[in-house]
Design a protein around this motif. Structure first.
Motif, mmCIF file in Angstrom:
data_model
loop_
_atom_site.group_PDB
_atom_site.id
_atom_site.type_symbol
_atom_site.label_atom_id
_atom_site.label_comp_id
_atom_site.label_asym_id
_atom_site.label_seq_id
_atom_site.Cartn_x
_atom_site.Cartn_y
_atom_site.Cartn_z
ATOM 1 N N GLY A 30 0.813 -1.068 0.106
ATOM 2 C CA GLY A 30 0.041 0.021 0.003
ATOM 3 C C GLY A 30 0.685 1.364 0.016
ATOM 4 N N ALA A 31 1.760 1.380 0.906
ATOM 5 C CA ALA A 31 2.739 2.510 0.883
ATOM 6 C C ALA A 31 3.318 2.658 -0.362
ATOM 7 C CB ALA A 31 3.633 2.402 2.190
ATOM 8 N N SER A 32 3.838 1.677 -0.944
ATOM 9 C CA SER A 32 4.749 1.563 -2.261
ATOM 10 C C SER A 32 3.870 2.107 -3.318
ATOM 11 C CB SER A 32 5.238 0.307 -2.561
ATOM 12 O OG SER A 32 6.079 -0.420 -1.702
ATOM 13 N N ALA A 33 2.532 1.846 -3.217
ATOM 14 C CA ALA A 33 1.695 2.276 -4.317
ATOM 15 C C ALA A 33 1.245 3.867 -4.239
ATOM 16 C CB ALA A 33 0.264 1.420 -4.306
ATOM 17 N N ASN A 34 1.266 4.288 -3.008
ATOM 18 C CA ASN A 34 1.088 5.678 -2.769
ATOM 19 C C ASN A 34 2.177 6.545 -2.939
ATOM 20 O OD1 ASN A 34 -0.549 7.855 -1.934
ATOM 21 N ND2 ASN A 34 0.271 7.805 0.283
ATOM 22 N N ILE A 35 3.273 5.913 -2.587
ATOM 23 C CA ILE A 35 4.700 6.721 -2.591
ATOM 24 C C ILE A 35 5.155 6.769 -4.390
ATOM 25 C CG2 ILE A 35 7.262 6.723 -2.429
ATOM 26 C CD1 ILE A 35 6.593 5.534 0.596
ATOM 27 N N SER A 36 4.693 5.694 -4.871
ATOM 28 C CA SER A 36 5.276 5.725 -6.425
ATOM 29 C C SER A 36 4.161 6.678 -7.026
ATOM 30 C CB SER A 36 4.714 4.396 -6.848
ATOM 31 O OG SER A 36 5.608 3.319 -6.359
ATOM 32 N N GLY A 37 3.048 6.783 -6.847
ATOM 33 C CA GLY A 37 1.975 7.652 -7.241
ATOM 34 C C GLY A 37 2.195 9.063 -7.121
ATOM 35 N N TRP A 38 2.645 9.305 -6.013
ATOM 36 C CA TRP A 38 3.239 10.876 -5.719
ATOM 37 C C TRP A 38 4.546 11.229 -6.581
ATOM 38 C CZ3 TRP A 38 1.207 15.129 -3.956
ATOM 39 C CH2 TRP A 38 -0.152 15.058 -3.410
ATOM 40 N N VAL A 39 5.448 10.290 -6.432
ATOM 41 C CA VAL A 39 6.810 10.632 -7.276
ATOM 42 C C VAL A 39 6.232 10.663 -8.602
ATOM 43 C CG1 VAL A 39 8.963 9.267 -7.910
ATOM 44 C CG2 VAL A 39 8.398 9.305 -5.519
ATOM 45 N N VAL A 40 5.746 9.755 -9.416
ATOM 46 C CA VAL A 40 5.186 9.766 -10.633
ATOM 47 C C VAL A 40 4.646 11.203 -11.040
ATOM 48 C CG1 VAL A 40 3.871 8.743 -12.465
ATOM 49 C CG2 VAL A 40 5.209 7.394 -11.149
ATOM 50 N N VAL A 41 3.703 11.650 -10.194
ATOM 51 C CA VAL A 41 2.771 12.941 -10.527
ATOM 52 C C VAL A 41 3.633 14.271 -10.292
ATOM 53 C CG1 VAL A 41 0.774 14.000 -9.377
ATOM 54 C CG2 VAL A 41 0.651 11.994 -10.456
ATOM 55 N N LYS A 42 4.530 14.101 -9.208
ATOM 56 C CA LYS A 42 4.987 15.402 -8.581
ATOM 57 C C LYS A 42 6.483 15.610 -8.800
ATOM 58 C CE LYS A 42 1.210 16.906 -7.030
ATOM 59 N NZ LYS A 42 0.560 18.307 -7.936
ATOM 60 N N ARG A 78 -1.829 9.245 -15.195
ATOM 61 C CA ARG A 78 -2.579 8.142 -15.433
ATOM 62 C C ARG A 78 -1.885 6.891 -14.757
ATOM 63 N NH1 ARG A 78 -2.388 7.277 -21.404
ATOM 64 N NH2 ARG A 78 -1.864 9.314 -21.732
ATOM 65 N N LEU A 79 -0.628 7.045 -14.763
ATOM 66 C CA LEU A 79 0.193 6.053 -13.709
ATOM 67 C C LEU A 79 -0.142 6.251 -12.548
ATOM 68 C CD1 LEU A 79 3.565 5.782 -15.589
ATOM 69 C CD2 LEU A 79 1.806 3.899 -15.330
ATOM 70 N N ALA A 80 -0.157 7.527 -11.885
ATOM 71 C CA ALA A 80 -0.543 7.777 -10.629
ATOM 72 C C ALA A 80 -2.056 7.267 -10.155
ATOM 73 C CB ALA A 80 -0.483 9.473 -10.359
ATOM 74 N N HIS A 81 -2.995 7.302 -11.074
ATOM 75 C CA HIS A 81 -4.506 6.879 -10.928
ATOM 76 C C HIS A 81 -4.072 5.389 -10.756
ATOM 77 C CE1 HIS A 81 -6.458 10.573 -10.845
ATOM 78 N NE2 HIS A 81 -5.814 11.204 -12.134
ATOM 79 N N TYR A 82 -3.274 4.813 -11.456
ATOM 80 C CA TYR A 82 -3.200 3.416 -11.385
ATOM 81 C C TYR A 82 -2.778 2.932 -10.133
ATOM 82 C CZ TYR A 82 -4.039 3.113 -16.443
ATOM 83 O OH TYR A 82 -4.520 3.311 -17.736
ATOM 84 N N MET A 83 -1.715 3.456 -9.664
ATOM 85 C CA MET A 83 -1.280 3.400 -8.340
ATOM 86 C C MET A 83 -2.107 3.705 -7.133
ATOM 87 S SD MET A 83 1.680 2.450 -8.599
ATOM 88 C CE MET A 83 2.018 1.949 -10.266
ATOM 89 N N GLN A 84 -3.046 4.514 -7.497
ATOM 90 C CA GLN A 84 -4.028 4.891 -6.154
ATOM 91 C C GLN A 84 -5.122 3.697 -6.442
ATOM 92 O OE1 GLN A 84 -5.575 8.995 -7.614
ATOM 93 N NE2 GLN A 84 -3.941 9.908 -6.486
ATOM 94 N N TYR A 85 -5.354 3.190 -7.494
ATOM 95 C CA TYR A 85 -6.322 2.038 -7.463
ATOM 96 C C TYR A 85 -5.475 0.897 -6.763
ATOM 97 C CZ TYR A 85 -8.852 4.398 -11.256
ATOM 98 O OH TYR A 85 -9.335 5.040 -12.265
ATOM 99 N N LEU A 86 -4.393 0.698 -6.993
ATOM 100 C CA LEU A 86 -3.674 -0.537 -6.312
ATOM 101 C C LEU A 86 -3.604 -0.079 -4.834
ATOM 102 C CD1 LEU A 86 -2.012 -2.874 -6.397
ATOM 103 C CD2 LEU A 86 0.181 -1.410 -6.621
ATOM 104 N N LEU A 87 -3.637 0.941 -4.428
ATOM 105 C CA LEU A 87 -3.482 1.391 -2.807
ATOM 106 C C LEU A 87 -5.085 0.996 -2.421
ATOM 107 C CD1 LEU A 87 -2.480 2.873 -0.445
ATOM 108 C CD2 LEU A 87 -3.318 5.034 -1.286
ATOM 109 N N LEU A 88 -5.959 1.412 -3.229
ATOM 110 C CA LEU A 88 -7.208 1.214 -2.611
ATOM 111 C C LEU A 88 -7.498 -0.197 -2.632
ATOM 112 C CD1 LEU A 88 -9.236 4.006 -4.534
ATOM 113 C CD2 LEU A 88 -8.961 3.798 -1.855
ATOM 114 N N TRP A 89 -7.127 -0.986 -3.613
ATOM 115 C CA TRP A 89 -7.424 -2.252 -3.631
ATOM 116 C C TRP A 89 -6.606 -2.864 -2.345
ATOM 117 C CZ3 TRP A 89 -3.590 -6.259 -4.105
ATOM 118 C CH2 TRP A 89 -3.953 -7.508 -4.178
#
Length: 143
Positions: free
Chosen positions: A78-90, A108-119
């Protein structure tokens, strides 16, 4: 450490609000969006967005440290997905901006990471529910 992180998050949010208010003021005074982005206010806005990324990443790391015993690798996922999303977006777009590279793929990649986090979070909740004696007894009665 959590109190320090909360204080940092609150201060960062105040900075974001101030930068947003100044940006909005410049827009209402007739400046174009491009002019606002190139101004000191625009730089403050982008910096505050990076600051919020740091807050999110710090929160994810704190969450892993607090929940790893109970959740194991699920916390890391979960943390990896969230961190990856922020790194990719910002952070990645900012690094490539100086080279003129602009793309919508990062969002788009960040949204995929958010889906992974929610899952991951949903899976953790389901796993806890399945481990709960109350749920097991309830399912035994219903079945």
């Amino acid at each position: 450490h959590v109190d320090a992180l909360r204080g940092f998050a609150k201060a960062s949010f105040v900075i974001v609000c101030i930068a947003a208010a100044f940006s909005l003021r410049l827009l209402t005074l007739g400046m174009s969006a491009a002019e606002v982005l190139d101004s000191y206010t625009g730089m403050a806005w982008r910096g505050s967005q990076m600051l919020m990324g740091v807050v999110e990443i710090g929160g994810s790391v704190a969450w892993v440290l607090a929940t790893y015993r109970a959740n194991g690798l699920w916390s890391v996922l979960g943390a990896s997905a969230n961190i990856s999303g922020w790194v990719v977006v910002k952070f990645v777009p900012t690094a490539f901006q100086r080279y003129g590279v602009v793309s919508s793929v990062a969002h788009r990649l960040a949204h995929y990471m958010q889906y992974l986090l929610l899952w991951t979070l949903h899976s953790l909740a389901l796993l806890r529910a399945l481990r709960s004696k109350d749920v097991i007894q309830t399912h035994a009665v219903v079945a």
